[in-house]
Design a protein around this motif. Structure first.
Motif, PDB file in Angstrom:
ATOM      1  N   THR A   1     -26.225 -38.575 -32.506  1.00 36.91           N
ATOM      2  CA  THR A   1     -25.469 -39.513 -33.345  1.00 36.91           C
ATOM      3  C   THR A   1     -23.971 -39.372 -33.121  1.00 36.91           C
ATOM      4  OG1 THR A   1     -25.398 -37.929 -35.186  1.00 36.91           O
ATOM      5  CG2 THR A   1     -27.257 -39.464 -35.115  1.00 36.91           C
ATOM      6  N   GLN A   2     -23.590 -38.606 -32.103  1.00 30.08           N
ATOM      7  CA  GLN A   2     -22.178 -38.358 -31.829  1.00 30.08           C
ATOM      8  C   GLN A   2     -21.688 -39.255 -30.699  1.00 30.08           C
ATOM      9  OE1 GLN A   2     -20.421 -36.274 -33.645  1.00 30.08           O
ATOM     10  NE2 GLN A   2     -21.943 -34.971 -34.616  1.00 30.08           N
ATOM     11  N   GLU A   3     -20.388 -39.499 -30.693  1.00 30.77           N
ATOM     12  CA  GLU A   3     -19.773 -40.299 -29.640  1.00 30.77           C
ATOM     13  C   GLU A   3     -18.730 -39.468 -28.906  1.00 30.77           C
ATOM     14  OE1 GLU A   3     -18.000 -44.700 -29.607  1.00 30.77           O
ATOM     15  OE2 GLU A   3     -16.624 -43.255 -30.517  1.00 30.77           O
ATOM     16  N   LEU A   4     -18.877 -39.400 -27.586  1.00 29.93           N
ATOM     17  CA  LEU A   4     -17.818 -38.859 -26.744  1.00 29.93           C
ATOM     18  C   LEU A   4     -17.022 -40.041 -26.225  1.00 29.93           C
ATOM     19  CD1 LEU A   4     -19.496 -36.048 -24.586  1.00 29.93           C
ATOM     20  CD2 LEU A   4     -17.918 -35.779 -26.504  1.00 29.93           C
ATOM     21  N   SER A   5     -15.713 -39.997 -26.405  1.00 25.39           N
ATOM     22  CA  SER A   5     -14.899 -41.164 -26.079  1.00 25.39           C
ATOM     23  C   SER A   5     -13.581 -40.759 -25.440  1.00 25.39           C
ATOM     24  CB  SER A   5     -14.616 -41.968 -27.356  1.00 25.39           C
ATOM     25  OG  SER A   5     -13.664 -42.979 -27.122  1.00 25.39           O
ATOM     26  N   SER A   6     -13.105 -41.615 -24.553  1.00 25.12           N
ATOM     27  CA  SER A   6     -11.791 -41.406 -23.945  1.00 25.12           C
ATOM     28  C   SER A   6     -10.667 -41.714 -24.932  1.00 25.12           C
ATOM     29  CB  SER A   6     -11.641 -42.293 -22.704  1.00 25.12           C
ATOM     30  OG  SER A   6     -11.774 -43.665 -23.049  1.00 25.12           O
ATOM     31  N   GLN A   7     -11.023 -42.246 -26.098  1.00 28.40           N
ATOM     32  CA  GLN A   7     -10.023 -42.616 -27.096  1.00 28.40           C
ATOM     33  C   GLN A   7      -9.810 -41.542 -28.164  1.00 28.40           C
ATOM     34  OE1 GLN A   7      -8.216 -45.664 -26.909  1.00 28.40           O
ATOM     35  NE2 GLN A   7      -9.172 -45.543 -24.893  1.00 28.40           N
ATOM     36  N   LYS A   8     -10.677 -40.536 -28.188  1.00 33.21           N
ATOM     37  CA  LYS A   8     -10.508 -39.477 -29.181  1.00 33.21           C
ATOM     38  C   LYS A   8     -11.088 -38.177 -28.640  1.00 33.21           C
ATOM     39  CE  LYS A   8     -14.825 -40.243 -31.735  1.00 33.21           C
ATOM     40  NZ  LYS A   8     -15.427 -40.490 -33.061  1.00 33.21           N
TER      41      LYS A   8
ATOM     42  N   VAL B   1      -4.350 -38.895 -22.987  1.00 32.15           N
ATOM     43  CA  VAL B   1      -4.619 -39.026 -21.551  1.00 32.15           C
ATOM     44  C   VAL B   1      -6.097 -39.268 -21.253  1.00 32.15           C
ATOM     45  CG1 VAL B   1      -2.617 -37.641 -20.914  1.00 32.15           C
ATOM     46  CG2 VAL B   1      -4.823 -36.507 -21.277  1.00 32.15           C
ATOM     47  N   GLY B   2      -6.900 -39.506 -22.292  1.00 31.90           N
ATOM     48  CA  GLY B   2      -8.305 -39.822 -22.090  1.00 31.90           C
ATOM     49  C   GLY B   2      -9.241 -38.640 -22.051  1.00 31.90           C
ATOM     50  N   SER B   3      -8.745 -37.440 -22.378  1.00 30.52           N
ATOM     51  CA  SER B   3      -9.601 -36.254 -22.357  1.00 30.52           C
ATOM     52  C   SER B   3     -10.485 -36.248 -23.600  1.00 30.52           C
ATOM     53  CB  SER B   3      -8.745 -34.985 -22.312  1.00 30.52           C
ATOM     54  OG  SER B   3      -9.549 -33.833 -22.203  1.00 30.52           O
ATOM     55  N   CYS B   4     -11.798 -36.135 -23.400  1.00 26.95           N
ATOM     56  CA  CYS B   4     -12.732 -36.382 -24.503  1.00 26.95           C
ATOM     57  C   CYS B   4     -13.197 -35.124 -25.230  1.00 26.95           C
ATOM     58  CB  CYS B   4     -13.952 -37.153 -23.996  1.00 26.95           C
ATOM     59  SG  CYS B   4     -15.022 -36.224 -22.863  1.00 26.95           S
TER      60      CYS B   4
ATOM     61  N   SER C   1     -11.318 -47.899 -22.532  1.00 25.62           N
ATOM     62  CA  SER C   1     -12.155 -47.082 -23.401  1.00 25.62           C
ATOM     63  C   SER C   1     -13.505 -46.818 -22.738  1.00 25.62           C
ATOM     64  CB  SER C   1     -12.360 -47.786 -24.743  1.00 25.62           C
ATOM     65  OG  SER C   1     -13.210 -47.033 -25.577  1.00 25.62           O
ATOM     66  N   LYS C   2     -13.906 -45.547 -22.724  1.00 22.09           N
ATOM     67  CA  LYS C   2     -15.200 -45.160 -22.167  1.00 22.09           C
ATOM     68  C   LYS C   2     -15.903 -44.283 -23.191  1.00 22.09           C
ATOM     69  CE  LYS C   2     -12.735 -43.663 -18.784  1.00 22.09           C
ATOM     70  NZ  LYS C   2     -12.228 -42.963 -17.587  1.00 22.09           N
ATOM     71  N   GLU C   3     -17.217 -44.460 -23.324  1.00 22.56           N
ATOM     72  CA  GLU C   3     -17.961 -43.711 -24.330  1.00 22.56           C
ATOM     73  C   GLU C   3     -19.311 -43.246 -23.797  1.00 22.56           C
ATOM     74  OE1 GLU C   3     -17.084 -47.014 -25.137  1.00 22.56           O
ATOM     75  OE2 GLU C   3     -15.167 -46.463 -26.055  1.00 22.56           O
ATOM     76  N   LEU C   4     -19.775 -42.142 -24.371  1.00 20.07           N
ATOM     77  CA  LEU C   4     -21.154 -41.689 -24.230  1.00 20.07           C
ATOM     78  C   LEU C   4     -21.677 -41.446 -25.636  1.00 20.07           C
ATOM     79  CD1 LEU C   4     -21.314 -38.958 -21.406  1.00 20.07           C
ATOM     80  CD2 LEU C   4     -22.386 -41.214 -21.373  1.00 20.07           C
ATOM     81  N   ILE C   5     -22.841 -41.985 -25.949  1.00 25.78           N
ATOM     82  CA  ILE C   5     -23.470 -41.723 -27.242  1.00 25.78           C
ATOM     83  C   ILE C   5     -24.547 -40.667 -27.025  1.00 25.78           C
ATOM     84  CG2 ILE C   5     -24.680 -42.682 -29.218  1.00 25.78           C
ATOM     85  CD1 ILE C   5     -21.853 -43.767 -28.810  1.00 25.78           C
ATOM     86  N   ILE C   6     -24.369 -39.526 -27.672  1.00 31.91           N
ATOM     87  CA  ILE C   6     -25.315 -38.418 -27.549  1.00 31.91           C
ATOM     88  C   ILE C   6     -25.750 -38.024 -28.952  1.00 31.91           C
ATOM     89  CG2 ILE C   6     -25.671 -36.062 -26.731  1.00 31.91           C
ATOM     90  CD1 ILE C   6     -23.504 -36.563 -24.641  1.00 31.91           C
TER      91      ILE C   6
END
Length: 251
Positions: free
Chosen positions: A9-16, A219-222, A2-7
């Motif tokens: 109040t939003q989250e970019l994630s490899s899980q969704k 496939v991890g596309s965010c 799992s990889k995330e960026l918090i921008i």
């Protein structure tokens, strides 16, 4: 993994998958209206397709427009993109001007992420370092509107983008067969498993590739792009349809 960026109040994630709606308008008023429509629809991310702007080279108007966009987007992530004609965009632009505008935009603080076509700048890694120092996240991108490269070639393209230090790696390709779509998803999955310090965005364009726009979380596309009004690329689904499908898939 799992990889995330918090921008904001939003989250970019490899899980969704987060849905991004392109704003494709030429005048200030039409840009602001489309942005307001996106905010009203609770779109998590908008893409300002600046290659459509008829005021792109007027820095005062551009900065004021970005300021007004920032005022109304609040928690909505803002991606700034100049898509060149070479990669399917609306503008033929010299590298020097392309760099100057992107560098200027990064200093305003009014956008969150900047799209950078790595084939359009000679020293992408150094330039991305400058953009990072100016406070912007960077989405490195490569688009092929003609075909889907071989598996190892796509993995190599992701690697080239990763070597620039970008935060998000976007590869959009055109499938001509169903095998092309599967191969693109396979490349994304392999790269997502290998790379620990960057998110990916994988797209197979056109009608044949529509499944890739909703299957990103496999496939991890965010990020996936959808149209609220006018589509900016072949095969884009509507925001409402994509939002419904993704919510069902991610239950």
């Amino acid at each position: 993994m799992s990889k995330e960026l918090i921008i904001k109040t939003q989250e970019l994630s490899s899980q969704k998958v987060s849905i991004c709606v392109p704003v494709v308008a030429s005048t200030v008023d039409s840009v602001l209206q489309q942005v307001a429509n996106c905010v009203e629809a609770s779109v998590p991310m908008i893409e300002l397709r600046a290659d459509y702007f008829d005021f792109l080279e007027d820095r005062d108007v551009l900065e004021d427009t970005l300021r007004r966009v920032a005022e109304i987007t609040d928690s909505t992530m803002v991606l700034f993109t100049i898509r060149t004609d070479v990669e399917g965009g609306e503008i033929a632009i010299a590298e020097e001007l392309y760099r100057d505008i992107i560098s200027f935009v990064s200093t305003t603080g009014y956008v969150d992420i900047i799209d950078l076509e790595i084939s359009h700048v000679d020293d992408a890694a150094d330039f991305i370092n400058i953009l990072h120092n100016n406070g912007a996240y960077v989405l490195a991108s490569h688009h092929d509107f003609h075909e889907t490269p071989e598996l190892l070639d796509m993995i190599d393209l992701y690697g080239q983008m990763h070597n620039t230090g970008a935060d998000i790696l976007k590869l959009a390709v055109m499938p001509n067969t169903r095998d092309d779509v599967v191969r693109s998803l396979q490349a994304a999955n392999m790269v997502n498993e290998e790379i620990e310090d960057a998110l990916i965005c994988s797209i197979s364009m056109g009608s044949l590739g529509k499944v890739s726009r909703i299957a990103g979380s496999l496939v991890g596309s965010c990020i996936s792009f959808a149209a609220l009004d006018a589509a900016s690329a072949p095969g884009q689904l509507s925001y409402d349809d994509m939002n419904t499908i993704i919510k069902i898939l991610e239950k």
